[in-house]
Write a protein that holds these residues in place. Structure first.
Motif, PDB file in Angstrom:
ATOM      1  N   ILE A 141     -46.367 -22.500 -32.708  1.00 52.14           N
ATOM      2  CA  ILE A 141     -45.952 -21.408 -31.909  1.00 52.14           C
ATOM      3  C   ILE A 141     -46.118 -21.260 -30.660  1.00 52.14           C
ATOM      4  O   ILE A 141     -47.059 -21.743 -30.079  1.00 52.14           O
ATOM      5  N   ARG A 142     -45.060 -21.216 -29.953  1.00 53.40           N
ATOM      6  CA  ARG A 142     -45.013 -21.453 -28.478  1.00 53.40           C
ATOM      7  C   ARG A 142     -44.655 -19.911 -27.611  1.00 53.40           C
ATOM      8  O   ARG A 142     -44.087 -19.859 -26.859  1.00 53.40           O
ATOM      9  N   LYS A 143     -44.809 -19.065 -28.523  1.00 48.59           N
ATOM     10  CA  LYS A 143     -44.506 -17.617 -28.008  1.00 48.59           C
ATOM     11  C   LYS A 143     -45.839 -16.745 -28.407  1.00 48.59           C
ATOM     12  O   LYS A 143     -46.481 -16.916 -29.290  1.00 48.59           O
ATOM     13  N   SER A 144     -45.798 -15.508 -28.040  1.00 52.61           N
ATOM     14  CA  SER A 144     -46.918 -14.675 -28.375  1.00 52.61           C
ATOM     15  C   SER A 144     -46.516 -13.908 -29.758  1.00 52.61           C
ATOM     16  O   SER A 144     -45.319 -13.436 -29.984  1.00 52.61           O
ATOM     17  N   VAL A 145     -47.366 -13.965 -30.437  1.00 50.18           N
ATOM     18  CA  VAL A 145     -47.343 -13.192 -31.778  1.00 50.18           C
ATOM     19  C   VAL A 145     -48.625 -12.405 -32.138  1.00 50.18           C
ATOM     20  O   VAL A 145     -49.411 -12.661 -31.598  1.00 50.18           O
ATOM     21  N   GLY A 146     -48.161 -11.245 -33.000  1.00 55.60           N
ATOM     22  CA  GLY A 146     -49.213 -10.508 -33.318  1.00 55.60           C
ATOM     23  C   GLY A 146     -50.519 -11.109 -33.875  1.00 55.60           C
ATOM     24  O   GLY A 146     -50.354 -12.266 -34.472  1.00 55.60           O
ATOM     25  N   MET A 147     -51.552 -10.487 -34.150  1.00 57.08           N
ATOM     26  CA  MET A 147     -52.642 -10.715 -34.665  1.00 57.08           C
ATOM     27  C   MET A 147     -52.572 -11.128 -36.125  1.00 57.08           C
ATOM     28  O   MET A 147     -53.169 -12.428 -36.612  1.00 57.08           O
ATOM     29  N   SER A 148     -51.855 -10.408 -36.876  1.00 61.79           N
ATOM     30  CA  SER A 148     -51.792 -10.482 -38.336  1.00 61.79           C
ATOM     31  C   SER A 148     -51.028 -11.865 -38.744  1.00 61.79           C
ATOM     32  O   SER A 148     -51.214 -12.597 -39.417  1.00 61.79           O
TER      33      SER A 148
END
Length: 183
Positions: A141-148
């Protein structure tokens, strides 16, 4: 950085609407979810949701659907914002601990609301943006993702009610602990 043996995790919920706020209302904090995480073990030693009575807005049906928080709950159980900040200082030593949140929303919302209410900011300057840290540490993952999604990427279960600060603070702690172990 401040003391890092224990990290204060904060997740805020605020009044919200499915479109624009009604005239004269503005988004304000209605729950401060907080937990204290042992940085080495990931163990949670304290966890609560401090309900905060809004002064310039009301909880909308959309907000209740999202958070499960009702205006009645806040009217009956909520404290004023300045009292909530006093709880953070007195019971969580918030000015002396490194603290973390998932993204910068919580940081900005707390700073802005403290300024708007003419109150002293209750947290230390040592802040960890768990969302950014997760994006840097996770191998794919190299981008921002949501907490879920972050929990899902780690094969961790989202516990409790999503969009309840009391529960999301614990879920954020799981992600932060993974990041600290894998950094």
């Amino acid at each position: 950085m401040k003391t890092t043996d224990h990290i204060l995790i904060i997740d805020l919920e605020a009044t919200c609407w499915d479109s624009r706020p009604p005239r004269g209302q503005e988004s304000e904090i209605i729950e401060i979810g907080v937990c204290v995480m042992d940085a080495k073990t990931g163990e949670i030693s304290r966890n609560e949701g401090i309900l905060v009575r809004p002064q310039y807005s009301k909880v909308s049906p959309f907000c209740t659907e999202l958070t499960t928080i009702t205006q009645k709950m806040l009217d009956e159980e909520g404290v004023l914002f300045d009292d909530a900040l006093d709880i953070l200082r007195a019971e969580y030593h918030s000015e002396h601990l490194t603290w973390a949140s998932y993204g910068n929303y919580d940081l900005n919302m707390l700073q802005n609301q403290a300024r708007r209410f003419n109150l002293d900011y209750p947290l230390s300057d040592s802040h960890i943006n768990v969302k950014t840290l997760f994006g840097c540490v996770h191998p794919t993952i190299r981008k921002s993702v949501g907490m879920s999604r972050a929990l899902g990427e780690l094969n961790l279960k989202l516990e409790g009610t999503h969009h309840r600060g009391v529960d999301d603070a614990k879920n954020i702690a799981k992600i932060l602990h993974w990041c600290l172990q894998n950094n």
